[in-house]
Scaffold this motif. Structure first.
Motif, PDB file in Angstrom:
ATOM      1  N   HIS B   5      -9.040   9.312 -14.187  1.00  0.00           N
ATOM      2  CA  HIS B   5      -9.556   8.033 -14.660  1.00  0.00           C
ATOM      3  C   HIS B   5     -10.445   7.365 -13.621  1.00  0.00           C
ATOM      4  CE1 HIS B   5      -6.437   8.811 -17.507  1.00  0.00           C
ATOM      5  NE2 HIS B   5      -6.793   7.795 -18.232  1.00  0.00           N
ATOM      6  N   GLY B   6     -11.319   8.125 -13.004  1.00  0.00           N
ATOM      7  CA  GLY B   6     -12.274   7.514 -12.080  1.00  0.00           C
ATOM      8  C   GLY B   6     -11.613   7.098 -10.794  1.00  0.00           C
ATOM      9  N   VAL B   7     -11.045   5.916 -10.771  1.00  0.00           N
ATOM     10  CA  VAL B   7     -10.281   5.476  -9.618  1.00  0.00           C
ATOM     11  C   VAL B   7      -8.835   5.902  -9.841  1.00  0.00           C
ATOM     12  CG1 VAL B   7      -9.562   3.521  -8.236  1.00  0.00           C
ATOM     13  CG2 VAL B   7     -11.809   3.501  -9.308  1.00  0.00           C
ATOM     14  N   THR B   8      -8.306   6.681  -8.931  1.00  0.00           N
ATOM     15  CA  THR B   8      -6.939   7.172  -9.108  1.00  0.00           C
ATOM     16  C   THR B   8      -5.919   6.172  -8.584  1.00  0.00           C
ATOM     17  OG1 THR B   8      -6.828   8.236  -6.958  1.00  0.00           O
ATOM     18  CG2 THR B   8      -7.766   9.513  -8.735  1.00  0.00           C
ATOM     19  N   VAL B   9      -4.722   6.270  -9.113  1.00  0.00           N
ATOM     20  CA  VAL B   9      -3.635   5.410  -8.646  1.00  0.00           C
ATOM     21  C   VAL B   9      -3.381   5.670  -7.163  1.00  0.00           C
ATOM     22  CG1 VAL B   9      -1.183   4.882  -8.879  1.00  0.00           C
ATOM     23  CG2 VAL B   9      -2.578   5.238 -10.918  1.00  0.00           C
ATOM     24  N   SER B  10      -3.497   6.908  -6.752  1.00  0.00           N
ATOM     25  CA  SER B  10      -3.291   7.236  -5.337  1.00  0.00           C
ATOM     26  C   SER B  10      -4.292   6.484  -4.454  1.00  0.00           C
ATOM     27  CB  SER B  10      -3.463   8.737  -5.123  1.00  0.00           C
ATOM     28  OG  SER B  10      -2.533   9.439  -5.923  1.00  0.00           O
ATOM     29  N   GLN B  11      -5.537   6.403  -4.922  1.00  0.00           N
ATOM     30  CA  GLN B  11      -6.550   5.656  -4.159  1.00  0.00           C
ATOM     31  C   GLN B  11      -6.202   4.174  -4.081  1.00  0.00           C
ATOM     32  OE1 GLN B  11      -9.911   7.507  -6.488  1.00  0.00           O
ATOM     33  NE2 GLN B  11     -11.075   6.879  -4.689  1.00  0.00           N
ATOM     34  N   ILE B  12      -5.870   3.613  -5.227  1.00  0.00           N
ATOM     35  CA  ILE B  12      -5.506   2.193  -5.287  1.00  0.00           C
ATOM     36  C   ILE B  12      -4.385   1.909  -4.305  1.00  0.00           C
ATOM     37  CG2 ILE B  12      -4.492   0.396  -6.759  1.00  0.00           C
ATOM     38  CD1 ILE B  12      -5.812   1.897  -9.156  1.00  0.00           C
ATOM     39  N   VAL B  13      -3.384   2.769  -4.374  1.00  0.00           N
ATOM     40  CA  VAL B  13      -2.198   2.638  -3.548  1.00  0.00           C
ATOM     41  C   VAL B  13      -2.557   2.758  -2.057  1.00  0.00           C
ATOM     42  CG1 VAL B  13      -0.305   4.127  -2.831  1.00  0.00           C
ATOM     43  CG2 VAL B  13      -0.348   3.207  -5.147  1.00  0.00           C
ATOM     44  N   ALA B  14      -3.406   3.727  -1.742  1.00  0.00           N
ATOM     45  CA  ALA B  14      -3.779   3.941  -0.339  1.00  0.00           C
ATOM     46  C   ALA B  14      -4.541   2.738   0.209  1.00  0.00           C
ATOM     47  CB  ALA B  14      -4.621   5.211  -0.212  1.00  0.00           C
ATOM     48  N   GLU B  15      -5.541   2.278  -0.560  1.00  0.00           N
ATOM     49  CA  GLU B  15      -6.389   1.190  -0.074  1.00  0.00           C
ATOM     50  C   GLU B  15      -5.696  -0.164  -0.061  1.00  0.00           C
ATOM     51  OE1 GLU B  15     -10.460   0.911  -1.263  1.00  0.00           O
ATOM     52  OE2 GLU B  15     -10.582   3.066  -1.678  1.00  0.00           O
ATOM     53  N   SER B  16      -4.686  -0.318  -0.904  1.00  0.00           N
ATOM     54  CA  SER B  16      -3.977  -1.600  -0.901  1.00  0.00           C
ATOM     55  C   SER B  16      -2.757  -1.542   0.007  1.00  0.00           C
ATOM     56  CB  SER B  16      -3.569  -1.986  -2.325  1.00  0.00           C
ATOM     57  OG  SER B  16      -2.736  -0.995  -2.879  1.00  0.00           O
ATOM     58  N   GLY B  17      -2.581  -0.406   0.664  1.00  0.00           N
ATOM     59  CA  GLY B  17      -1.525  -0.292   1.668  1.00  0.00           C
ATOM     60  C   GLY B  17      -0.116  -0.309   1.116  1.00  0.00           C
ATOM     61  N   THR B  18       0.032   0.160  -0.124  1.00  0.00           N
ATOM     62  CA  THR B  18       1.403   0.250  -0.654  1.00  0.00           C
ATOM     63  C   THR B  18       1.720   1.705  -0.977  1.00  0.00           C
ATOM     64  OG1 THR B  18       0.625  -0.214  -2.893  1.00  0.00           O
ATOM     65  CG2 THR B  18       1.402  -2.085  -1.596  1.00  0.00           C
ATOM     66  N   SER B  19       2.468   1.903  -2.025  1.00  0.00           N
ATOM     67  CA  SER B  19       2.864   3.262  -2.382  1.00  0.00           C
ATOM     68  C   SER B  19       2.926   3.404  -3.889  1.00  0.00           C
ATOM     69  CB  SER B  19       4.225   3.576  -1.794  1.00  0.00           C
ATOM     70  OG  SER B  19       5.192   2.728  -2.395  1.00  0.00           O
ATOM     71  N   LYS B  20       3.039   4.633  -4.344  1.00  0.00           N
ATOM     72  CA  LYS B  20       3.192   4.885  -5.772  1.00  0.00           C
ATOM     73  C   LYS B  20       4.385   4.094  -6.308  1.00  0.00           C
ATOM     74  CE  LYS B  20       0.410   8.136  -7.611  1.00  0.00           C
ATOM     75  NZ  LYS B  20       0.849   9.546  -7.679  1.00  0.00           N
ATOM     76  N   GLY B  21       5.477   4.189  -5.599  1.00  0.00           N
ATOM     77  CA  GLY B  21       6.687   3.487  -6.025  1.00  0.00           C
ATOM     78  C   GLY B  21       6.469   1.993  -6.136  1.00  0.00           C
TER      79      GLY B  21
END
Lengths: 195, 195
Positions: B5-21
């Motif tokens: 989906h373009g921007v991945t959840v992993s990217q969002i998580v990495a850049e916002s300094g959190t985690s998948k959980g």
DNA sequence: GCCTAGAGACCGACTGGTTGGTCTGTCCAA
DNA sequence: TTGGACAGACCAACCAGTCGGTCTCTAGGC
């Protein structure tokens, strides 16, 4: 590259009645297909705009022709354009660059036309070329989001309305009076009643 | 749902300094995040448009206010809007429906404004409400593709230009003469020289 | 004041499913 | 026979979402 891209190659292959093998026999990649699709409709508007540019010295007439053909492309190639905007986000840089070049040359043709109109004194001097150009590109490009072939308004109707709106906002009071431009404007309700 | 989906959840998580959980602790799905993002900026324009609608009886003034706030949202929430347009294609129906409702109510506010302007006789009677409305939505929405904060033109400049272009194409000759509307138009080069 | 229990915030390796692209092989015209 | 058009099973990559586990912080019994 791997990953989901909206329309899958499997779908394309299924609906076009071929196979993966057939597809990759004709295209190097999914990106190449997208590039070809884009080229298909950008070539149309570019050709039409260049025709308008060379066939007429009059900026108002030019702009009218450019907008009319620009709008028409959304009727002729709606599926192509929809797919392109949906998928283009994922295109590899090598393809986006080539596409950007063609889009830029189209943009420049519009800018040039606006510039000429201001120089000739037919367009109001106070409207800036760049933003006005992007306005035209925006209002027309956005039609792919709402235009429905076979709807109440034909594509010619829509083109006429766009031309009326744009020329009414660009032309000086003096230029609006020119007899040869009257056909570019929507007929007022009063006139329609009379006919 | 699975897929790219373009921007991945992993990217969002990495850049916002959190985690998948952490992410899935706050949002039910990636779609929900997108919905929240959309709500963030659509609420802004809707509120501003409703304010304009209720604070003024004058369609011209209303339209001016609506366009100004509409343009401004692309400055305030550019990242939100870019992400939304990039990802919204893949939203699940339940979310698209909710989003469509809010977008429709915004569209209706603009249509209503155009209708009122025609009824009051300030807007030219020959321009159709629907296409003109889509024109406004198109030209402003498209700014997310080219507007650069910190560029040559400020967002206020762009808003002023849009208002000038739209009002010049909608207002009757008579309405354009009104003193209280003069501030809605771009100053002509001649006036600027004098100041 | 201190300790503990438990709830909720957060973590990240892992999974199941999906996709672009490959590869071996078939068919057919020249 | 041979080369190109096409077929389709298969593969490696990749992603949204899960799940068992950890950390933190507060309530309340003593």
């Amino acid at each position: 590259m791997h990953g989901f891209h909206g329309v899958t190659v499997s779908q394309i292959v299924a609906e076009s009645g071929t196979s993966k093998g057939g597809f990759y026999h004709h295209f190097q990649s999914k990106d190449e297909l997208l590039y070809v699709i884009h080229d298909y409709f950008i070539s149309y508007v570019l050709t039409k705009a260049k025709e308008a540019d060379s066939s007429s010295k009059n900026p108002t007439e030019k702009l009218q022709k450019i907008i009319q053909s620009f709008v028409k492309v959304f009727h002729l190639y709606k599926p192509h354009i929809s797919v392109f905007y949906q998928e283009s986000i994922y295109l590899k840089p090598e393809y986006t660059e080539e596409i950007k070049k063609k889009r830029d040359s189209y943009k420049k043709l519009i800018f040039k036309c606006l510039e000429e109109g201001k120089e000739s004194g037919e367009f109001r001097s106070e409207v800036p070329v760049d933003i006005t150009g992007m306005t035209i590109l925006g209002m027309v490009n956005w039609t792919y989001k709402w235009y429905q072939p076979g709807g109440e308004k034909t594509i010619e109707d829509i083109g006429n309305i766009f031309v009326d709106l744009i020329l009414n906002s660009l032309l000086t009071e003096q230029a609006k009076q020119k007899k040869e431009y009257q056909s570019f404007f929507l007929k007022s309700d009063i006139n329609q009643d009379q006919i």
